[in-house]
Motif scaffolding. Structure first.
Motif, short mmCIF file in Angstrom:
data_model
loop_
_atom_site.label_atom_id
_atom_site.label_comp_id
_atom_site.label_asym_id
_atom_site.label_seq_id
_atom_site.Cartn_x
_atom_site.Cartn_y
_atom_site.Cartn_z
N ARG A 27 33.89 21.45 34.32
CA ARG A 27 34.10 21.14 32.91
C ARG A 27 33.30 22.09 32.03
N ALA A 28 33.94 22.60 31.01
CA ALA A 28 33.25 23.45 30.05
C ALA A 28 32.35 22.60 29.16
N ARG A 29 31.15 23.10 28.90
CA ARG A 29 30.21 22.36 28.06
C ARG A 29 30.06 22.96 26.68
N SER A 30 30.77 24.06 26.44
CA SER A 30 30.77 24.71 25.13
C SER A 30 31.99 25.62 25.07
N ASN A 31 32.28 26.14 23.87
CA ASN A 31 33.41 27.07 23.75
C ASN A 31 33.17 28.33 24.58
N ALA A 32 31.91 28.79 24.60
CA ALA A 32 31.59 29.98 25.39
C ALA A 32 31.84 29.70 26.87
N ASP A 33 31.41 28.50 27.33
CA ASP A 33 31.67 28.10 28.71
C ASP A 33 33.16 28.13 29.00
N ALA A 34 33.94 27.58 28.08
CA ALA A 34 35.39 27.46 28.30
C ALA A 34 36.03 28.82 28.49
N ARG A 35 35.62 29.79 27.71
CA ARG A 35 36.20 31.13 27.83
C ARG A 35 35.84 31.77 29.17
N ALA A 40 36.99 32.64 35.50
CA ALA A 40 36.12 32.74 36.67
C ALA A 40 36.88 32.50 37.97
N ARG A 41 36.59 33.35 38.95
CA ARG A 41 37.07 33.11 40.31
C ARG A 41 36.18 32.10 41.01
N ARG A 42 34.88 32.25 40.80
CA ARG A 42 33.87 31.35 41.35
C ARG A 42 32.80 31.12 40.29
N VAL A 43 32.21 29.92 40.31
CA VAL A 43 31.08 29.61 39.45
C VAL A 43 29.93 29.15 40.33
N LEU A 44 28.76 29.77 40.15
CA LEU A 44 27.57 29.39 40.91
C LEU A 44 26.84 28.30 40.12
N ARG A 45 26.64 27.17 40.77
CA ARG A 45 26.10 25.98 40.09
C ARG A 45 24.87 25.48 40.82
N ARG A 46 23.77 25.32 40.08
CA ARG A 46 22.53 24.80 40.65
C ARG A 46 22.72 23.35 41.06
N ARG A 51 23.30 22.98 36.52
CA ARG A 51 23.33 24.12 35.59
C ARG A 51 24.20 25.24 36.15
N TYR A 52 25.04 25.82 35.29
CA TYR A 52 25.85 26.96 35.69
C TYR A 52 24.99 28.22 35.66
N LEU A 53 24.95 28.91 36.78
CA LEU A 53 24.04 30.05 36.92
C LEU A 53 24.73 31.40 36.71
N ALA A 54 25.95 31.52 37.19
CA ALA A 54 26.67 32.79 37.09
C ALA A 54 28.15 32.52 37.34
N ALA A 55 28.97 33.45 36.86
CA ALA A 55 30.41 33.37 37.09
C ALA A 55 30.89 34.67 37.70
N GLU A 56 31.71 34.55 38.72
CA GLU A 56 32.34 35.73 39.30
C GLU A 56 33.65 35.97 38.55
N LEU A 57 33.67 37.04 37.76
CA LEU A 57 34.83 37.40 36.95
C LEU A 57 35.57 38.56 37.62
N PRO A 58 36.79 38.85 37.21
CA PRO A 58 37.50 39.99 37.81
C PRO A 58 36.73 41.30 37.74
N GLU A 59 35.92 41.46 36.68
CA GLU A 59 35.18 42.71 36.52
C GLU A 59 33.79 42.67 37.16
N GLY A 60 33.39 41.53 37.74
CA GLY A 60 32.10 41.45 38.40
C GLY A 60 31.36 40.16 38.09
N LEU A 61 30.11 40.07 38.54
CA LEU A 61 29.31 38.87 38.36
C LEU A 61 28.68 38.85 36.97
#
Length: 276
Positions: A27-35, A40-46, A51-61
């Motif tokens: 779930r997105a917790r803000s508009n920035a999160d939603a975008r 994201a292909r993968r989201v690293l979550r503590r 807490r969301y730590l990083a997102a694996e995007l097509p262009e990189g982490l």
């Protein structure tokens, strides 16, 4: 309603301190999160606090916190991401188990040692290193189970539906960190460890850690209440769940000293998590 069939190749990659979620399930917790989450292909979550730590995007982490390289457990998570290629291909082979070292340190801090397991007859349960997406629970949260359990849960729910009975998942897999959080919150409210253990298994001793346990409910019924035993759903489970490999873990007067839990069922069939 029971969750319809889902592609079980979708999976959670699990490491001791960080979970690697497929894109689109958090779930997105803000508009920035939603975008970010939308791409994201993968989201690293503590695991400790979600807490969301990083997102694996097509262009990189893309780091989502400052100081990502210093985050506890991040190296193991990134190694898993690299090794699995993001976990987007077919799932082949069985899930392994995560080490228990960090958990044992937490248990000792709570004053719990091997005598707890000996007294209750409960085994110490490791977390799977891979879990299958089995749809959503009552609260629209992703439901994670071992692959074999996810398949059995689908079959169980489909059979119940054919008999006019609706089964709802209340919760499935829970991490050690989640169970530790329950303990810490209750201790902060003034409860002693002994008081907490009267209604909660000690961290590491809950069947939910295995990815094989489900809390099951019925529409309109409160979750995790003894009143569930009076529902048609519970009567159907008592008559049919065994044929699908599920067992009521904590009946009345169970030898573990855990309160009666008519909602808690565990997949105990002697099967392995086959390749998808």
């Amino acid at each position: 309603m029971h969750t319809p069939p889902v592609p079980l190749k979708t999976r959670l990659l699990n490491t001791p301190e960080v979970e690697l979620w497929p894109g689109g399930l958090l779930r997105a917790r803000s508009n920035a999160d939603a975008r970010i989450l939308a791409r994201a292909r993968r989201v690293l979550r503590r695991k400790l606090d979600g807490r969301y730590l990083a997102a694996e995007l097509p262009e990189g982490l893309m780091p989502l916190i400052p100081g990502l390289p210093r985050e506890a457990g991040i190296e193991a998570a990134l190694d898993r991401l690299d090794h699995e290629g993001g976990g987007r291909g077919p799932w082949r082979g069985e899930a392994g188990e995560l080490p228990l070292d960090a958990l044992l340190d937490h248990l000792h801090a709570l004053g719990l040692d091997d005598r707890y397991g000996e007294r209750t007859g409960l085994p110490l349960v490791a977390e799977p290193d891979t879990l299958a997406f089995a749809g959503f629970d009552r609260y629209r949260r992703a439901l994670w189970l071992t692959l074999a359990t996810a398949r059995a849960w689908q079959s169980l729910g489909d059979a119940a539906a054919r008999d006019g009975v609706v089964l709802e998942a209340i919760s499935g897999y829970r991490s050690h960190a989640y169970q530790l959080g329950i303990f810490e919150r209750k201790r902060a409210r003034g409860q002693t460890v002994d008081q907490i253990l009267a209604v909660n298994a000690a961290p590491g001793y809950s069947e939910h850690h295995s990815g094989r346990a489900l809390d099951i409910g019925a529409p309109g019924e409160p979750p995790a209440e003894e009143s569930f035993e009076d529902t048609p759903a519970f009567a159907w489970l008592m008559a049919n769940a065994g044929a699908f490999g599920f067992t009521l873990s904590y009946p009345r007067d169970n030898p573990h000293g855990i309160v009666y839990e008519p909602w808690h069922w565990c997949y105990t069939a002697d099967v392995t998590d086959d390749a998808d």
